[in-house]
Design a protein around this motif. Structure first.
Motif, PDB file in Angstrom:
ATOM      1  N   GLU A 155      40.944  31.322  35.632  1.00 43.60           N
ATOM      2  CA  GLU A 155      42.494  30.672  35.236  1.00 43.60           C
ATOM      3  C   GLU A 155      43.550  31.596  34.662  1.00 43.60           C
ATOM      4  OE1 GLU A 155      41.982  26.673  33.483  1.00 43.60           O
ATOM      5  OE2 GLU A 155      40.525  26.098  35.180  1.00 43.60           O
ATOM      6  N   THR A 156      43.171  32.436  33.978  1.00 45.89           N
ATOM      7  CA  THR A 156      43.627  33.517  33.204  1.00 45.89           C
ATOM      8  C   THR A 156      44.078  34.674  34.333  1.00 45.89           C
ATOM      9  OG1 THR A 156      42.564  32.961  31.114  1.00 45.89           O
ATOM     10  CG2 THR A 156      43.882  34.894  31.249  1.00 45.89           C
ATOM     11  N   VAL A 157      43.085  35.119  34.755  1.00 40.98           N
ATOM     12  CA  VAL A 157      43.487  36.199  35.644  1.00 40.98           C
ATOM     13  C   VAL A 157      44.207  36.061  36.837  1.00 40.98           C
ATOM     14  CG1 VAL A 157      42.169  37.874  37.061  1.00 40.98           C
ATOM     15  CG2 VAL A 157      41.268  37.493  35.073  1.00 40.98           C
ATOM     16  N   VAL A 169      44.781  24.775  45.162  1.00 41.06           N
ATOM     17  CA  VAL A 169      43.899  24.515  46.146  1.00 41.06           C
ATOM     18  C   VAL A 169      43.198  25.991  46.139  1.00 41.06           C
ATOM     19  CG1 VAL A 169      43.420  23.781  48.533  1.00 41.06           C
ATOM     20  CG2 VAL A 169      44.425  22.537  46.980  1.00 41.06           C
ATOM     21  N   GLU A 170      44.221  27.157  46.558  1.00 46.66           N
ATOM     22  CA  GLU A 170      43.594  28.357  46.819  1.00 46.66           C
ATOM     23  C   GLU A 170      42.763  29.061  46.000  1.00 46.66           C
ATOM     24  OE1 GLU A 170      47.162  29.609  49.890  1.00 46.66           O
ATOM     25  OE2 GLU A 170      47.475  29.578  47.883  1.00 46.66           O
ATOM     26  N   ALA A 171      43.199  28.747  44.689  1.00 49.83           N
ATOM     27  CA  ALA A 171      42.748  29.291  43.497  1.00 49.83           C
ATOM     28  C   ALA A 171      41.065  28.654  43.212  1.00 49.83           C
ATOM     29  CB  ALA A 171      43.406  28.863  42.156  1.00 49.83           C
ATOM     30  N   ASN A 172      41.239  27.482  43.715  1.00 47.96           N
ATOM     31  CA  ASN A 172      39.815  26.670  43.580  1.00 47.96           C
ATOM     32  C   ASN A 172      38.895  27.325  44.681  1.00 47.96           C
ATOM     33  OD1 ASN A 172      40.169  25.472  41.445  1.00 47.96           O
ATOM     34  ND2 ASN A 172      41.237  23.619  42.490  1.00 47.96           N
ATOM     35  N   ARG A 173      39.223  27.886  45.850  1.00 48.45           N
ATOM     36  CA  ARG A 173      38.610  28.373  46.892  1.00 48.45           C
ATOM     37  C   ARG A 173      38.141  29.825  46.485  1.00 48.45           C
ATOM     38  NH1 ARG A 173      40.672  28.673  52.716  1.00 48.45           N
ATOM     39  NH2 ARG A 173      38.446  28.720  53.354  1.00 48.45           N
ATOM     40  N   LEU A 174      38.967  30.672  45.792  1.00 41.99           N
ATOM     41  CA  LEU A 174      38.796  31.791  45.399  1.00 41.99           C
ATOM     42  C   LEU A 174      37.666  32.071  44.081  1.00 41.99           C
ATOM     43  CD1 LEU A 174      42.018  33.809  44.999  1.00 41.99           C
ATOM     44  CD2 LEU A 174      40.303  34.111  46.812  1.00 41.99           C
ATOM     45  N   ILE A 175      37.709  31.097  43.268  1.00 44.55           N
ATOM     46  CA  ILE A 175      36.878  31.320  42.030  1.00 44.55           C
ATOM     47  C   ILE A 175      35.341  31.179  42.581  1.00 44.55           C
ATOM     48  CG2 ILE A 175      36.382  30.024  39.904  1.00 44.55           C
ATOM     49  CD1 ILE A 175      39.176  29.622  39.728  1.00 44.55           C
ATOM     50  N   PRO A 176      35.111  30.159  43.072  1.00 44.56           N
ATOM     51  CA  PRO A 176      33.607  29.988  43.390  1.00 44.56           C
ATOM     52  C   PRO A 176      32.874  31.182  44.526  1.00 44.56           C
ATOM     53  CG  PRO A 176      34.576  28.403  44.400  1.00 44.56           C
ATOM     54  CD  PRO A 176      35.708  28.746  43.454  1.00 44.56           C
ATOM     55  N   THR A 177      34.077  31.452  45.393  1.00 44.43           N
ATOM     56  CA  THR A 177      33.790  32.354  46.426  1.00 44.43           C
ATOM     57  C   THR A 177      33.474  33.932  45.850  1.00 44.43           C
ATOM     58  OG1 THR A 177      35.083  31.301  47.973  1.00 44.43           O
ATOM     59  CG2 THR A 177      34.618  33.622  48.311  1.00 44.43           C
ATOM     60  N   PHE A 178      34.031  34.324  44.708  1.00 47.22           N
ATOM     61  CA  PHE A 178      33.718  35.545  44.299  1.00 47.22           C
ATOM     62  C   PHE A 178      32.489  35.524  43.665  1.00 47.22           C
ATOM     63  CE2 PHE A 178      33.529  39.138  41.574  1.00 47.22           C
ATOM     64  CZ  PHE A 178      33.804  40.269  42.542  1.00 47.22           C
ATOM     65  N   ASP A 179      32.191  34.574  42.978  1.00 48.12           N
ATOM     66  CA  ASP A 179      31.069  34.367  42.148  1.00 48.12           C
ATOM     67  C   ASP A 179      29.912  34.670  43.258  1.00 48.12           C
ATOM     68  OD1 ASP A 179      29.600  33.673  39.562  1.00 48.12           O
ATOM     69  OD2 ASP A 179      28.605  32.069  40.832  1.00 48.12           O
ATOM     70  N   GLN A 180      29.953  33.909  44.364  1.00 45.25           N
ATOM     71  CA  GLN A 180      29.000  33.966  45.579  1.00 45.25           C
ATOM     72  C   GLN A 180      28.921  35.661  45.918  1.00 45.25           C
ATOM     73  OE1 GLN A 180      29.586  30.967  48.390  1.00 45.25           O
ATOM     74  NE2 GLN A 180      28.293  32.254  50.151  1.00 45.25           N
ATOM     75  N   ILE A 181      30.061  36.025  46.209  1.00 49.09           N
ATOM     76  CA  ILE A 181      30.140  37.493  46.610  1.00 49.09           C
ATOM     77  C   ILE A 181      29.126  38.297  45.541  1.00 49.09           C
ATOM     78  CG2 ILE A 181      31.212  39.638  46.928  1.00 49.09           C
ATOM     79  CD1 ILE A 181      33.273  38.004  48.272  1.00 49.09           C
ATOM     80  N   LEU A 259      41.330  42.279  46.090  1.00 53.56           N
ATOM     81  CA  LEU A 259      39.887  41.878  45.774  1.00 53.56           C
ATOM     82  C   LEU A 259      39.245  42.944  44.842  1.00 53.56           C
ATOM     83  CD1 LEU A 259      37.466  40.410  46.398  1.00 53.56           C
ATOM     84  CD2 LEU A 259      37.021  41.802  48.533  1.00 53.56           C
ATOM     85  N   ALA A 260      39.352  44.022  44.802  1.00 51.05           N
ATOM     86  CA  ALA A 260      39.141  45.243  43.785  1.00 51.05           C
ATOM     87  C   ALA A 260      39.545  44.750  42.296  1.00 51.05           C
ATOM     88  CB  ALA A 260      39.659  46.362  43.875  1.00 51.05           C
ATOM     89  N   MET A 261      40.904  44.461  42.223  1.00 48.88           N
ATOM     90  CA  MET A 261      41.245  43.952  40.786  1.00 48.88           C
ATOM     91  C   MET A 261      40.780  42.512  40.489  1.00 48.88           C
ATOM     92  SD  MET A 261      42.995  46.584  40.186  1.00 48.88           S
ATOM     93  CE  MET A 261      43.093  45.649  38.530  1.00 48.88           C
ATOM     94  N   PHE A 262      40.483  41.678  41.453  1.00 47.67           N
ATOM     95  CA  PHE A 262      40.053  40.240  41.314  1.00 47.67           C
ATOM     96  C   PHE A 262      38.481  40.605  40.703  1.00 47.67           C
ATOM     97  CE2 PHE A 262      38.310  36.119  42.154  1.00 47.67           C
ATOM     98  CZ  PHE A 262      39.214  35.321  41.661  1.00 47.67           C
ATOM     99  N   ALA A 263      37.833  41.390  41.434  1.00 50.50           N
ATOM    100  CA  ALA A 263      36.362  41.734  41.011  1.00 50.50           C
ATOM    101  C   ALA A 263      36.284  42.311  39.509  1.00 50.50           C
ATOM    102  CB  ALA A 263      35.781  42.572  41.886  1.00 50.50           C
TER     103      ALA A 263
END
Length: 457
Positions: A155-157, A169-181, A259-263
């Motif tokens: 939520e901070t990043v 809605v988009e944030a809630n799709r990204l958060i668990p998705t990157f954990d899965q990656i 994606l690199a910065m998010f990761a």
């Protein structure tokens, strides 16, 4: 600068043949690597992994040579870098011209001056995210530590990365998705020499997660790339960046860097903060000193950026936390020219692995290396150390440009939580993490939070 190996008397690396290590690697690869590193005590190591024979450099002098003095000779390339290259593409985590261009674009976002401008926004997001722990704390319900730290960090990043351009809605799709990656890439990261044509555990989950990530990121690029606004967030900087010939940036390049910065900004902070609570549980004296400092400086207020310079012990705790559990635990490189490391000849194409996790635990470098002791990071103790005895963010030209953001974010999250709650772990936790692309706990951690009386948030 590389040297002519023919002019240097050849030393030998410490060899570990497969028949001596295979049982240990199968049972617990991280513990086996720690055993190998301890036995070698800073000597250059040659690992036999069957299909690959990488060198492992742990001595600070050798680390400095690879990451800084000869960084132009040891590139982020080869089979051990392949899984990350396939995911991040031509981003800040690549090499050559693509990396140089991405760094030029992103560097201004991560200057100390700009990070200072972002900290007010970060503090607001952190206080709001940590405030959501009030309900389970009042009800006495334990929290699952890793998912909760992930939620707070994400939520901070997302505010820093995207400003106000991303919907809930988009944030809630990204958060668990990157954990899965992050979890599904682990097998490919450990066995990079296995051909893509051969299915491996996690491949399907990884592919599905990348597809969701692409859908969200490409939609954001499509919506905002021509009018990203004038914010100081990373997304705006990427959309406004011209290419070398002055043309607008390519959609894929923006996606790769997002994606690199998010990761790098979510996974690192989440896992570091997850390891914090078992360490405090085992070291109540450290927790007591932290609480005393935070109570004196922050009191019952929400944490603010101006609190940080008055919280030196918070800074030391975060630094020592990253010594024991550096999340970027392995940095693969590949030699492009002949050279030597510690007198050992290195040929072009040889893979060389650098591990902060192993160097940070060398008994010849650190006194009591397995003991959690924030006093190591007083200014006077820092000055006594080799520059590359401690490198949780890498080093040389590829040192993580987001390290200032991590430090500010981690310190404010730690401070916000301990100013509001007193944590109690439900049970003891194994000290050794499980190996993968990052270092994750071997089991779920549960923690009960007791509200601090008089907090005015």
């Amino acid at each position: 600068m590389s040297v002519d190996v023919a002019s240097v008397p050849a030393a030998k690396a410490k060899n570990f043949p497969l028949y001596r290590t295979v049982t240990g690697f199968v049972r617990d690869p991280l513990r086996e690597l720690e055993r190998i590193s301890k036995e070698s005590d800073g000597r250059l190591i040659r690992l036999d992994l069957g299909a690959s024979h990488p060198y492992l450099a742990t001595h600070p002098d050798h680390v400095q040579q690879v990451l800084r003095r000869e960084s132009q000779n040891f590139l982020r390339d080869g089979i051990f870098w392949r899984p990350l290259r396939e995911l991040m593409g031509d981003s800040i985590l690549s090499e050559g011209g693509e990396w140089e261009h991405s760094k030029r674009v992103l560097q201004p976002v991560f200057t100390t001056r700009n990070v200072n401008r972002l900290t007010g926004m970060m503090a607001e997001a952190i206080n709001t995210a940590v405030g959501k722990l009030d309900a389970p704390a009042r009800e006495g319900r334990p929290i699952d530590v890793l998912p909760e730290m992930s939620r707070i960090v994400n939520e901070t990043v997302i505010k820093v990365l995207f400003g106000d351009k991303i919907s809930p809605v988009e944030a809630n799709r990204l958060i668990p998705t990157f954990d899965q990656i992050a979890t599904s890439i682990s097998v490919r990261f450990l066995l990079p020499f296995v051909p893509r044509a051969l299915p491996m555990p996690g491949d399907r989950a990884f592919k599905d997660a990348v597809q969701v990530m692409d859908e969200v990121l490409f939609e954001l690029v499509k919506r905002y790339r021509d009018d990203p606004g004038d914010g100081s967030d990373i997304f705006t900087a990427l959309c406004q960046a011209p290419t070398e010939d002055g043309a607008p940036p390519d959609d894929r390049w923006i996606r790769d860097n997002l994606l690199a910065m998010f990761a790098t900004s979510t996974e690192t902070t989440t896992l570091a903060l997850t390891w914090l609570w078992p360490l405090l549980h085992d070291h109540p004296d450290v927790e007591a000193r932290l609480v005393e400092e935070i109570d004196a400086v922050v009191g019952g207020e929400p944490v603010r950026p101006e609190h940080l310079h008055r919280l030196p012990y918070v800074t030391q705790v975060v630094q020592e936390l990253l010594r024991l559990y550096p999340v970027g635990w392995m940095f693969p490189r590949m030699a492009t020219e002949a050279t030597t490391i510690g007198g050992v000849p290195i040929k072009p194409g040889d893979p060389v692995l650098i591990s902060p996790f192993l160097t940070h635990r060398l008994a010849s470098v650190w006194d009591r290396p397995l003991e959690f002791d924030p006093e190591r990071f007083t200014p006077e103790n820092i000055r006594k150390r080799h520059r590359y005895a401690y490198f949780p963010f890498g080093g040389g030209p590829h040192q993580c440009i987001g390290r200032h953001v991590f430090n500010v974010e981690a310190q404010m999250i730690l401070t916000s939580i301990l100013s509001r709650f007193r944590p109690t772990l439900s049970e003891a936790v194994p000290a050794m993490p499980k190996i993968g692309a990052t270092l994750r706990p071997r089991q779920s951690l549960e923690m009960t939070l007791t509200p601090v009386a008089g907090h005015g948030a």
